[in-house]
Structure formats: C-alpha cells, structure tokens
Design a protein around this motif. Structure first.
Motif, mmCIF file in Angstrom:
data_model
loop_
_atom_site.group_PDB
_atom_site.id
_atom_site.type_symbol
_atom_site.label_atom_id
_atom_site.label_comp_id
_atom_site.label_asym_id
_atom_site.label_seq_id
_atom_site.Cartn_x
_atom_site.Cartn_y
_atom_site.Cartn_z
ATOM 1 N N PHE A 23 0.819 -1.215 0.000
ATOM 2 C CA PHE A 23 0.000 0.000 0.000
ATOM 3 C C PHE A 23 0.855 1.268 0.000
ATOM 4 O O PHE A 23 0.365 2.346 -0.296
ATOM 5 C CB PHE A 23 -0.931 0.023 1.216
ATOM 6 N N HIS A 24 2.117 1.127 0.360
ATOM 7 C CA HIS A 24 3.000 2.287 0.473
ATOM 8 C C HIS A 24 3.704 2.580 -0.847
ATOM 9 O O HIS A 24 4.924 2.606 -0.937
ATOM 10 C CB HIS A 24 3.998 2.087 1.615
ATOM 11 N N THR A 25 2.892 2.819 -1.867
ATOM 12 C CA THR A 25 3.417 3.242 -3.158
ATOM 13 C C THR A 25 3.663 4.745 -3.099
ATOM 14 O O THR A 25 3.048 5.442 -2.267
ATOM 15 C CB THR A 25 2.423 2.930 -4.288
ATOM 16 N N LYS A 27 2.541 7.068 -4.981
ATOM 17 C CA LYS A 27 1.261 7.759 -5.177
ATOM 18 C C LYS A 27 0.431 7.740 -3.895
ATOM 19 O O LYS A 27 -0.081 8.776 -3.453
ATOM 20 C CB LYS A 27 0.465 7.104 -6.306
ATOM 21 N N ASN A 28 0.296 6.578 -3.283
ATOM 22 C CA ASN A 28 -0.512 6.479 -2.068
ATOM 23 C C ASN A 28 0.071 7.287 -0.926
ATOM 24 O O ASN A 28 -0.664 7.937 -0.162
ATOM 25 C CB ASN A 28 -0.674 5.017 -1.651
ATOM 26 N N ALA A 32 -1.658 10.406 0.947
ATOM 27 C CA ALA A 32 -1.818 10.407 2.401
ATOM 28 C C ALA A 32 -1.154 11.637 3.006
ATOM 29 O O ALA A 32 -1.691 12.260 3.937
ATOM 30 C CB ALA A 32 -1.231 9.128 2.997
ATOM 31 N N TYR A 73 4.554 10.512 6.918
ATOM 32 C CA TYR A 73 4.327 10.180 5.509
ATOM 33 C C TYR A 73 5.438 10.724 4.616
ATOM 34 O O TYR A 73 5.824 10.066 3.637
ATOM 35 C CB TYR A 73 2.959 10.675 5.038
#
Length: 104
Positions: A23-25, A27-28, A32, A73
């Motif tokens: 999930f830690h792309t 983009k993501n 975030a 982030y």
C-alpha cells in the motif's frame, strides 16, 4: 545512525510488520501526505494570525500530532523513493538562498 535514519527504520519495520508495503506506493504515500497536511491546515483554519501564534496546550497537542503525521508520511515517501531528505532540504535551501539573497 542519525535520528532521521532511526525514524525511517522504525517506520519501515512498522509497515513490514503489518504487511503494508504493497500500500506504500509513492502515489498512495503522496496522497496520504496531502490528506494529513489538510488535517494540519484544518487546525488553523478559523484562527486569526494572533491566535495561530499563541496556541493553548490542547490545540498545540493536536497540531503536534498532525505535524507528526505529515512528517511520518514524508519520511516514508522519501524512504520508498530513495531520497535523502536531509540532502534534499540542504539542496533546496541553497537554491532558495541564491534566489532570495539576504537584505542589505
């Protein structure tokens, strides 16, 4: 190991332990980060400039928490992209110092 390297390692281990790496792309993480920056902004939205400069203990606690989310982030994004965040800051500051020289 510097403190930022320690935090980076802790965040990396935190994500791995929860199987969140997929999930830690970039983009993501960027999305975030933008969301958390919005939450930080919301803490100041209806304050006057004077009020924003003299937060009470409760308000400062909320702002501190949102700042930590933003930093988390950003550090995670830098880690995923292989960006040395401290070097990037120094490089940017050099550019800004050239663009905006000190007043005489």
């Amino acid at each position: 190991m510097t403190e930022i390297e320690q935090v980076t390692a802790r965040l990396r281990a935190f994500a791995a332990a929860r199987d969140w790496e997929s999930f830690h792309t970039p983009k993501n993480l960027a999305m975030a980060l933008a969301g958390e920056a919005g939450e930080l902004l919301a803490e100041f939205q209806w304050l006057t400039p004077e009020e924003s400069a003299s937060l009470g203990e409760e308000e400062l606690g909320r702002v501190r928490s949102e700042m930590a989310d933003v930093a988390t982030y950003l550090i995670r994004l830098a880690d995923i992209l292989g960006v040395d965040l401290i070097d990037a800051i120094h490089t940017k500051m050099t550019e800004v110092e050239i663009r905006y020289p000190p007043k005489a």
